[in-house]
Scaffold this active site. Structure first.
Site, mmCIF file in Angstrom:
data_model
loop_
_atom_site.group_PDB
_atom_site.id
_atom_site.type_symbol
_atom_site.label_atom_id
_atom_site.label_comp_id
_atom_site.label_asym_id
_atom_site.label_seq_id
_atom_site.Cartn_x
_atom_site.Cartn_y
_atom_site.Cartn_z
ATOM 1 N N GLY A 1 63.977 -1.706 20.840
ATOM 2 C CA GLY A 1 63.264 -0.761 20.449
ATOM 3 C C GLY A 1 63.010 -0.331 18.857
ATOM 4 N N ARG B 1 77.101 -7.901 18.794
ATOM 5 C CA ARG B 1 76.934 -6.500 18.163
ATOM 6 C C ARG B 1 78.218 -6.100 17.506
ATOM 7 N NH1 ARG B 1 72.712 -3.575 22.357
ATOM 8 N NH2 ARG B 1 70.856 -4.120 20.926
ATOM 9 N N GLY C 1 66.242 -8.164 20.604
ATOM 10 C CA GLY C 1 66.111 -7.831 22.190
ATOM 11 C C GLY C 1 65.913 -9.293 22.633
ATOM 12 N N LYS D 1 54.738 -7.351 27.992
ATOM 13 C CA LYS D 1 53.663 -6.179 27.696
ATOM 14 C C LYS D 1 53.119 -5.968 26.649
ATOM 15 C CE LYS D 1 53.752 -2.540 30.784
ATOM 16 N NZ LYS D 1 54.496 -1.265 30.918
HETATM 17 P P1 AMP Z 1 59.177 -8.443 25.877
HETATM 18 O O1 AMP Z 1 60.390 -7.318 26.292
HETATM 19 O O2 AMP Z 1 57.864 -7.642 26.067
HETATM 20 O O3 AMP Z 1 59.575 -9.013 24.332
HETATM 21 O O4 AMP Z 1 59.128 -9.202 27.006
HETATM 22 C C1 AMP Z 1 60.176 -10.402 27.195
HETATM 23 C C2 AMP Z 1 60.315 -10.986 28.436
HETATM 24 O O5 AMP Z 1 58.983 -11.609 28.649
HETATM 25 C C3 AMP Z 1 61.267 -12.157 28.733
HETATM 26 O O6 AMP Z 1 61.986 -11.766 29.763
HETATM 27 C C4 AMP Z 1 60.476 -13.222 28.914
HETATM 28 O O7 AMP Z 1 60.954 -14.331 29.575
HETATM 29 C C5 AMP Z 1 59.168 -12.770 29.293
HETATM 30 N N1 AMP Z 1 57.807 -13.659 29.275
HETATM 31 C C6 AMP Z 1 57.734 -14.219 28.358
HETATM 32 N N2 AMP Z 1 56.556 -15.016 28.408
HETATM 33 C C7 AMP Z 1 56.227 -14.969 29.714
HETATM 34 C C8 AMP Z 1 55.194 -15.659 30.647
HETATM 35 N N3 AMP Z 1 54.465 -16.293 30.229
HETATM 36 N N4 AMP Z 1 55.327 -15.022 31.966
HETATM 37 C C9 AMP Z 1 56.300 -14.107 32.359
HETATM 38 N N5 AMP Z 1 57.068 -13.546 31.697
HETATM 39 C C10 AMP Z 1 57.219 -13.895 30.339
#
Ligand code: AMP
Length: 394
Positions: free
Chosen positions: A372, A35, A349, A200
């Protein structure tokens, strides 16, 4: 078109630049300086054009006195190393010391003020965009440039507050973010395909809603995929499922069955830190297994959709890449992207970190600096820190 730093004569002017120096720091060591590096173009431009450069940034959250450890001092040191010039760090966010330092500046000088969120200790003045704080900071400068994309979806005193009280513009970093992301939303070269992953579904509903209408295909991986699979009554064992979003996924799949592509195989572990994995077809996941990555067949399937793309947008890792055992899918997907000649945009992110950590930064066109903020811009939401900037001609 927004006004930019180039629209101003900066010579001898006190130019406040809101940068995003919210970098990960552990025991005083900066773990990732990207950054800071990405802010250099705007800072250099201002310096070389004779501005007195006043840099402001937040660093982490500041809720109580313990968070005073979130000082920008290490950033000032790193910035000096990168710029190979002096940076005067002022360890306060208001008062005589700051004002005097600003008054003593000569053209080309650079000051970095302490973490703007230290003002949150006085009743969230920074984060609630307190009117008098915005006016006070604005009184230190002649021109305000917002170049902190990562916070531009929020109205804080250090962006909206100052901008409301000074002639203003955006810096090169925000200009580039807008160019790539708005292009994807308004005028993508086709075929335009999207890869979505991460944990999520609920965090990304807005983005899915927008992109499903604009993209040719949406390929879904990551933990998110198991929520979609569950909505099709597939047994996903102990995989992470966003239960509140199952119905939503079901409706979406019904509506866009030919556009949304789900994994056909899964790499499973019994725990998140498991060193062992078992790969199986999607309908063979056992009850005690957590689906933690996509398998080779899914990579091949995704490749078949991606290979003729002219634009690819990727947001969210397709596996639990923090554990090496489950980073292969994300890594192989990077390889697939590397082999495709398209505009390749990576949402910030975790996805940005994954692409960088796996060594594929040069294989993509652009990695957004926002988390975000990137999602909200992709959703087409209001971006307070950018909307406040004047349009050209005004
Ligand atoms: P997000 O902030 O929603 O983009 O989520 C990112 C996080 O999701 C990262 O820490 C990834 O390691 C995790 N992630 C991706 N795929 C999986 C999975 N199949 N099971 C658990 N965590 C996951």
């Amino acid at each position: 078109m927004k006004k930019t730093i180039k629209d101003y004569d900066l010579k001898n002017k006190k130019v406040i630049i809101r940068v995003d120096f919210n970098v990960p720091i552990k025991d005083g060591i900066i773990l990732d300086d990207s950054r800071i590096v990405k802010s250099i173009k705007t800072i250099k431009y201002a310096k070389e054009n004779g501005a007195k450069v006043i840099l402001m940034s937040h660093l982490g959250r500041v809720k109580d006195e313990n968070d005073l450890k979130n000082t920008l001092k290490p950033v000032a040191i790193r910035l000096e190393e990168i710029l190979k010039t002096n940076v005067l760090f002022i360890d306060t966010t208001r008062g005589e010391k700051l004002e005097q330092a600003v008054n003593n500046m000569k053209p080309g000088d650079i000051i970095l003020m302490e973490n703007t969120r230290f003002e949150d200790l006085n009743g969230k003045l920074e984060s609630s965009n307190d009117d008098s704080l915005g006016k006070y900071w604005a009184s230190l400068g002649d021109i305000f440039i917002n170049d902190a994309f990562g916070t531009s979806h929020r109205a804080h005193a250090s962006n909206v507050g100052i901008a409301s009280n000074l002639p203003n513009g955006i810096g090169f970093l925000i200009e580039e973010e807008l160019k790539y992301i708005e292009n994807v939303l308004n005028n993508p070269k086709r075929p335009f395909n999207v890869i979505l992953g991460g944990a999520k579904v609920s965090d990304k509903i807005g983005v899915i809603e927008t992109l499903v209408k604009k993209a040719d295909y949406i390929l879904i991986g990551g933990a998110m995929a198991y929520t979609f699979l569950k909505s099709r009554d597939i047994n996903v064992g102990a995989s992470i499922v966003d239960n509140d979003s199952v119905e939503y996924c079901k409706d979406l799949l019904n509506k866009y069955s030919d556009k949304i592509i789900l994994p056909i195989d899964s790499v499973n572990g019994e725990t998140l830190d498991s060193k062992k994995s078992r790969t199986c077809f999607i309908n063979e996941i056992k009850n005690n297994e957590i689906g933690l990555d996509i398998g080779y067949n899914t990579i091949k399937l995704f490749k078949s959709y991606l290979s003729d793309s002219k634009t690819i947008l990727w947001n969210g890792p397709v596996g639990y890449f923090e554990n090496e055992t489950f980073a292969k899918g994300t890594c192989l997907l990077c390889e697939v992207l590397k082999s495709i000649d398209a505009i390749k945009i990576v949402g910030g992110g975790d996805t940005g970190s994954a692409v960088k950590n796996l060594g594929y930064e040069d294989s993509v066109t652009f990695i957004s600096t926002g988390g975000g903020a990137t999602l909200e811009l992709l959703e087409g939401k209001k971006m307070d820190g950018i909307d406040v900037i004047n349009e050209q001609g005004n």
